[in-house]
Every structure is written in structure tokens, then in C-alpha cells.
Design a protein around this motif. Structure first.
Motif, PDB file in Angstrom:
ATOM      1  N   LEU A  16      25.199 -23.232 -18.254  1.00 39.83           N
ATOM      2  CA  LEU A  16      25.479 -21.893 -19.079  1.00 39.83           C
ATOM      3  C   LEU A  16      23.876 -21.712 -19.389  1.00 39.83           C
ATOM      4  O   LEU A  16      24.022 -20.174 -19.337  1.00 39.83           O
ATOM      5  CB  LEU A  16      26.094 -22.180 -19.888  1.00 39.83           C
ATOM      6  N   ALA A  17      23.203 -22.289 -19.409  1.00 35.49           N
ATOM      7  CA  ALA A  17      21.243 -21.641 -19.726  1.00 35.49           C
ATOM      8  C   ALA A  17      21.150 -21.282 -18.889  1.00 35.49           C
ATOM      9  O   ALA A  17      20.574 -20.059 -19.696  1.00 35.49           O
ATOM     10  CB  ALA A  17      20.861 -23.782 -19.792  1.00 35.49           C
ATOM     11  N   PRO A  18      20.862 -21.035 -17.527  1.00 32.03           N
ATOM     12  CA  PRO A  18      20.572 -19.948 -17.216  1.00 32.03           C
ATOM     13  C   PRO A  18      20.763 -18.682 -17.555  1.00 32.03           C
ATOM     14  O   PRO A  18      20.190 -17.082 -17.016  1.00 32.03           O
ATOM     15  CB  PRO A  18      20.377 -20.430 -15.782  1.00 32.03           C
ATOM     16  N   ILE A  19      21.972 -18.704 -17.916  1.00 34.63           N
ATOM     17  CA  ILE A  19      22.776 -17.353 -17.933  1.00 34.63           C
ATOM     18  C   ILE A  19      22.216 -16.561 -19.933  1.00 34.63           C
ATOM     19  O   ILE A  19      22.161 -15.459 -19.531  1.00 34.63           O
ATOM     20  CB  ILE A  19      24.139 -16.703 -17.931  1.00 34.63           C
ATOM     21  N   ILE A  20      22.869 -17.758 -19.940  1.00 34.25           N
ATOM     22  CA  ILE A  20      22.030 -17.517 -22.171  1.00 34.25           C
ATOM     23  C   ILE A  20      20.262 -17.281 -21.662  1.00 34.25           C
ATOM     24  O   ILE A  20      19.929 -16.088 -22.634  1.00 34.25           O
ATOM     25  CB  ILE A  20      22.433 -18.883 -22.452  1.00 34.25           C
ATOM     26  N   LEU A  38      16.666 -13.931 -13.795  1.00 34.08           N
ATOM     27  CA  LEU A  38      17.101 -15.762 -13.236  1.00 34.08           C
ATOM     28  C   LEU A  38      18.018 -16.100 -12.170  1.00 34.08           C
ATOM     29  O   LEU A  38      18.609 -17.200 -11.524  1.00 34.08           O
ATOM     30  CB  LEU A  38      17.317 -16.096 -14.451  1.00 34.08           C
ATOM     31  N   LEU A  39      19.236 -15.141 -12.295  1.00 27.85           N
ATOM     32  CA  LEU A  39      20.350 -15.340 -11.724  1.00 27.85           C
ATOM     33  C   LEU A  39      20.498 -14.943 -10.383  1.00 27.85           C
ATOM     34  O   LEU A  39      21.778 -15.035  -9.642  1.00 27.85           O
ATOM     35  CB  LEU A  39      21.219 -13.976 -12.030  1.00 27.85           C
ATOM     36  N   GLU A  40      19.182 -14.177  -9.553  1.00 26.97           N
ATOM     37  CA  GLU A  40      19.086 -14.321  -8.516  1.00 26.97           C
ATOM     38  C   GLU A  40      18.589 -15.442  -7.994  1.00 26.97           C
ATOM     39  O   GLU A  40      19.494 -16.246  -6.573  1.00 26.97           O
ATOM     40  CB  GLU A  40      18.219 -13.057  -8.726  1.00 26.97           C
ATOM     41  N   THR A  45      18.259 -22.225  -9.090  1.00 25.44           N
ATOM     42  CA  THR A  45      17.752 -22.888 -10.647  1.00 25.44           C
ATOM     43  C   THR A  45      18.793 -24.691 -10.977  1.00 25.44           C
ATOM     44  O   THR A  45      18.386 -24.870 -11.574  1.00 25.44           O
ATOM     45  CB  THR A  45      17.940 -21.597 -11.689  1.00 25.44           C
ATOM     46  N   ILE A  46      19.577 -24.706 -10.805  1.00 27.00           N
ATOM     47  CA  ILE A  46      20.807 -24.912 -11.266  1.00 27.00           C
ATOM     48  C   ILE A  46      20.028 -26.889 -10.390  1.00 27.00           C
ATOM     49  O   ILE A  46      19.949 -27.786 -11.239  1.00 27.00           O
ATOM     50  CB  ILE A  46      21.983 -25.269 -10.543  1.00 27.00           C
ATOM     51  N   ILE A  47      19.727 -26.604  -9.204  1.00 25.50           N
ATOM     52  CA  ILE A  47      18.875 -28.360  -8.661  1.00 25.50           C
ATOM     53  C   ILE A  47      17.740 -28.446  -9.494  1.00 25.50           C
ATOM     54  O   ILE A  47      17.475 -29.646  -9.756  1.00 25.50           O
ATOM     55  CB  ILE A  47      19.000 -27.479  -7.349  1.00 25.50           C
ATOM     56  N   PHE A  48      16.673 -27.671  -9.518  1.00 27.10           N
ATOM     57  CA  PHE A  48      15.862 -27.681 -10.048  1.00 27.10           C
ATOM     58  C   PHE A  48      16.209 -28.438 -11.532  1.00 27.10           C
ATOM     59  O   PHE A  48      15.438 -29.339 -12.163  1.00 27.10           O
ATOM     60  CB  PHE A  48      14.744 -27.084 -10.006  1.00 27.10           C
TER      61      PHE A  48
END
Length: 134
Positions: A16-20, A38-40, A45-48
Motif C-alpha cells: 500500500l505504501a507506494p500507492i500512498i 512510482l506505480l509504473e 518497488t515491491i521487490i526492493f
């Protein structure tokens, strides 16, 4: 042993944090030329996020386990666990980004606090294993 709170808190924060973070960018950063930037790269982002959060969640796991074994009440345990997660996030982002991306750090901290409060913490399964059989 019941690790559902730990896993839910970790997974929810990471997803959720990348979306926030993007919402914060859109609402509070004027002339942001990167709409949903960031959503691209969301999977990356999730992996890192997962990789960089491992040290924090090792400490989090140890605290979780000790709090359960010592029968610390749920509210105090949640406060301690959320505080550890927030400190870990701030330290990780400080080391990784050298404080150049405060909105991302803010998003992860905010998400960790909200999701930590939202999910139910239950140590009963851990403590049930410590009881002698009748």
C-alpha cells in the motif's frame, strides 16, 4: 506459532505504501510532472521494499516472539511493534535515500502505522503452546 499479524502488517505496508506515496505526491507536491511515476515500476518497488525491509522485520519478529512469550498486553505489544517498524523504515530510507525522498518515507511510515493499528494482534496460539498438557 501465529505470525498472521506480522505477515499482514509487513505485506500491507509493502503493497500500500507506494500507492500512498503517489497520492502524497499528487496532493502535496506542486508541479509534480510524474503522474503515477512510482506505480509504473510497482513490481520492482515491491521487490526492493521486501529486500530492504528484511533487517527491520527480523528485529520485528524477535520482538513479536518475546512479547508473546512474556505475555505483554496487546495494546502495549502493538505500540512496541509499530514503533519498531517505523524506526526501521526511517533508518532504512535514511540509509538508502539519504533523506532525499521524504514523501516516500512519510508514505511508508503512515501506512505502517495505519495497517499496524488495523490488523488484530493475537498471541493466544503462541501462548497456548507454552501451557502444560492436562
Amino acid at each position: 506459532m501465529n505470525f498472521s499479524y506480522l505477515l499482514k502488517h509487513w505485506f500491507a505496508t509493502l503493497t500500500l505504501a507506494p500507492i500512498i506515496s503517489e497520492v502524497i505526491n499528487l496532493l502535496f507536491i506542486p508541479n509534480s510532472n510524474k503522474i503515477l511515476g512510482l506505480l509504473e515500476v510497482y513490481p520492482i518497488t515491491i521487490i526492493f521494499g521486501f529486500i530492504f525491509s528484511i533487517p527491520t522485520y527480523i528485529i520485528y519478529y524477535l520482538a513479536y516472539y518475546l512479547l508473546a512469550r512474556k505475555n505483554v498486553n496487546i495494546k502495549t505489544s502493538k505500540l512496541i511493534l509499530i514503533t519498531l517498524a517505523v524506526i526501521g523504515i526511517i533508518v532504512s530510507f535514511s540509509i538508502t535515500f539519504n533523506n532525499r525522498e521524504p514523501e516516500i518515507t512519510t508514505a511508508y511510515v503512515f501506512t505502517s502505522i495505519i495497517t499496524g493499528l488495523f490488523f488484530k494482534l493475537n498471541f493466544s496460539e503462541i501462548n497456548d503452546h507454552n501451557k502444560p498438557y492436562n
